[in-house]
Design a protein around this motif. Sequence first.
Motif, PDB file in Angstrom:
ATOM      1  N   TRP A   7     -12.508 -63.675 -14.944  1.00  0.00           N
ATOM      2  CA  TRP A   7     -11.474 -64.281 -14.095  1.00  0.00           C
ATOM      3  C   TRP A   7     -10.122 -63.609 -14.327  1.00  0.00           C
ATOM      4  O   TRP A   7      -9.429 -63.237 -13.374  1.00  0.00           O
ATOM      5  CB  TRP A   7     -11.404 -65.774 -14.407  1.00  0.00           C
ATOM      6  N   THR A  54     -11.091 -62.531  -5.505  1.00  0.00           N
ATOM      7  CA  THR A  54     -10.144 -61.439  -5.371  1.00  0.00           C
ATOM      8  C   THR A  54      -9.673 -61.326  -3.939  1.00  0.00           C
ATOM      9  O   THR A  54      -8.490 -61.176  -3.671  1.00  0.00           O
ATOM     10  CB  THR A  54     -10.830 -60.120  -5.793  1.00  0.00           C
ATOM     11  N   THR A  62      -1.181 -68.756  -7.372  1.00  0.00           N
ATOM     12  CA  THR A  62      -2.505 -68.953  -7.947  1.00  0.00           C
ATOM     13  C   THR A  62      -2.601 -68.343  -9.332  1.00  0.00           C
ATOM     14  O   THR A  62      -3.559 -68.578 -10.038  1.00  0.00           O
ATOM     15  CB  THR A  62      -3.584 -68.316  -7.053  1.00  0.00           C
ATOM     16  N   VAL A  63      -1.633 -67.526  -9.721  1.00  0.00           N
ATOM     17  CA  VAL A  63      -1.671 -66.873 -11.018  1.00  0.00           C
ATOM     18  C   VAL A  63      -0.435 -67.296 -11.792  1.00  0.00           C
ATOM     19  O   VAL A  63       0.687 -67.021 -11.382  1.00  0.00           O
ATOM     20  CB  VAL A  63      -1.690 -65.341 -10.878  1.00  0.00           C
ATOM     21  N   LEU A  65      -7.848 -61.362 -11.623  1.00  0.00           N
ATOM     22  CA  LEU A  65      -6.483 -61.735 -11.292  1.00  0.00           C
ATOM     23  C   LEU A  65      -5.509 -60.599 -11.582  1.00  0.00           C
ATOM     24  O   LEU A  65      -4.560 -60.365 -10.831  1.00  0.00           O
ATOM     25  CB  LEU A  65      -6.075 -62.992 -12.064  1.00  0.00           C
ATOM     26  N   ASP A 102       3.069 -65.319  -6.492  1.00  0.00           N
ATOM     27  CA  ASP A 102       1.649 -65.661  -6.574  1.00  0.00           C
ATOM     28  C   ASP A 102       1.487 -67.004  -7.262  1.00  0.00           C
ATOM     29  O   ASP A 102       1.567 -67.109  -8.466  1.00  0.00           O
ATOM     30  CB  ASP A 102       0.914 -64.574  -7.363  1.00  0.00           C
ATOM     31  N   ARG A 118      -3.080 -58.722  -8.848  1.00  0.00           N
ATOM     32  CA  ARG A 118      -1.656 -58.509  -9.066  1.00  0.00           C
ATOM     33  C   ARG A 118      -1.299 -57.027  -8.969  1.00  0.00           C
ATOM     34  O   ARG A 118      -0.242 -56.665  -8.432  1.00  0.00           O
ATOM     35  CB  ARG A 118      -1.256 -59.072 -10.432  1.00  0.00           C
ATOM     36  N   ALA A 158      -7.164 -64.242  -3.015  1.00  0.00           N
ATOM     37  CA  ALA A 158      -5.793 -64.107  -3.476  1.00  0.00           C
ATOM     38  C   ALA A 158      -5.106 -62.922  -2.828  1.00  0.00           C
ATOM     39  O   ALA A 158      -3.918 -62.948  -2.570  1.00  0.00           O
ATOM     40  CB  ALA A 158      -5.772 -63.954  -5.000  1.00  0.00           C
TER      41      ALA A 158
END
Length: 336
Positions: A255, A10, A25-26, A259, A23, A263, A13
């Motif tokens: 996970w 967390t 990574t997402v 995420l 983003d 966000r 990111a």
Amino acid sequence: MHLQDQDSKTCAAHETAPTGASDRTVSWPRSLRALTGRLPPNTIGGLWILLAAFLFTIMTALIKLVGADLSVFQILAVRQAIMVLIVLPKIASGLPGSLASARPRLQAARVVFATTAMLCGFTALIELPLADATALSFSKTFFVTIFAIFLLGETVGVHRWGATIVGFLGVLLMLRPEGTGFVDPYALLAIAGAAAAGMVMVIIRILTRTDPPVTILTYQAVFVGLIMAVPAYLTWTPPTLNQWLLLIAIGIVSWAAQLSNIRAFRSGEATAIASLDYTRLLYATVFGVLIFSQWPKLETLAGAAVIICASIYTVRREAIRGRALARGPDGRGYNN
């Protein structure tokens, strides 16, 4: 709970891009991004944090289900292994720099406290009614206040001290639900887990001053799993197919929840959306009744209401004063 989340994934990111940035990574469906792109930022953040709270509650319910037959060490070891596999490309891309920490002792302390938070929080989840364990985990906010004074040198005024004291009164109300001198040891474990999670949040704030996000991510993801490996091996019970599916689901949902939480705080302002995290108590109450036939005690709900009101007051007060919130996305997940 809990625990956390939250972990350094967390933090990683959260630190790698500014609010509103793309983003990478997402990877969410384009249709969803197109829909939310037309909404105000705080509305988007609110929707994300509601989703995160829902997913964290699903995770805790799954832990409670599988915890009836498997040890908490085994659950944690498999959970960490799955989450490491998911974020392995991110970790590998940073090697060898992802292992170079300017403060390795502080990294080690963080791993120890994170492990403690998850062990205590997950054990409490398994043994207590789901809503009770969730409500007790909210006390993390007030431990952050106390630890921030000693470790970060923060000055806390009378209003924040007042809110902290009121919050602890809510905790005491939940710890003695029958009005007797008996305190459920698992309730104490939940409080210990919340305290350890609060310490982790403060340590993360210190580490981000010197260490890159990928380093924080790597230490968290790898070393908690390694710590769990030995006790998991000693207490290992061969899971059935259904139990394996539950364990895998715990890792994936954990996970996804983290995420979603990332966000949320990257889309909206913390002061506007943080209080929505308390919907976890509503979800936990519903899941507890429908899945486990467990109703929360009236004292638990009353104590939770006191904690939530005191927390919201603290958040709003900090917003008025224009100060950075100690409670943020990079400290979540350790009790969850």
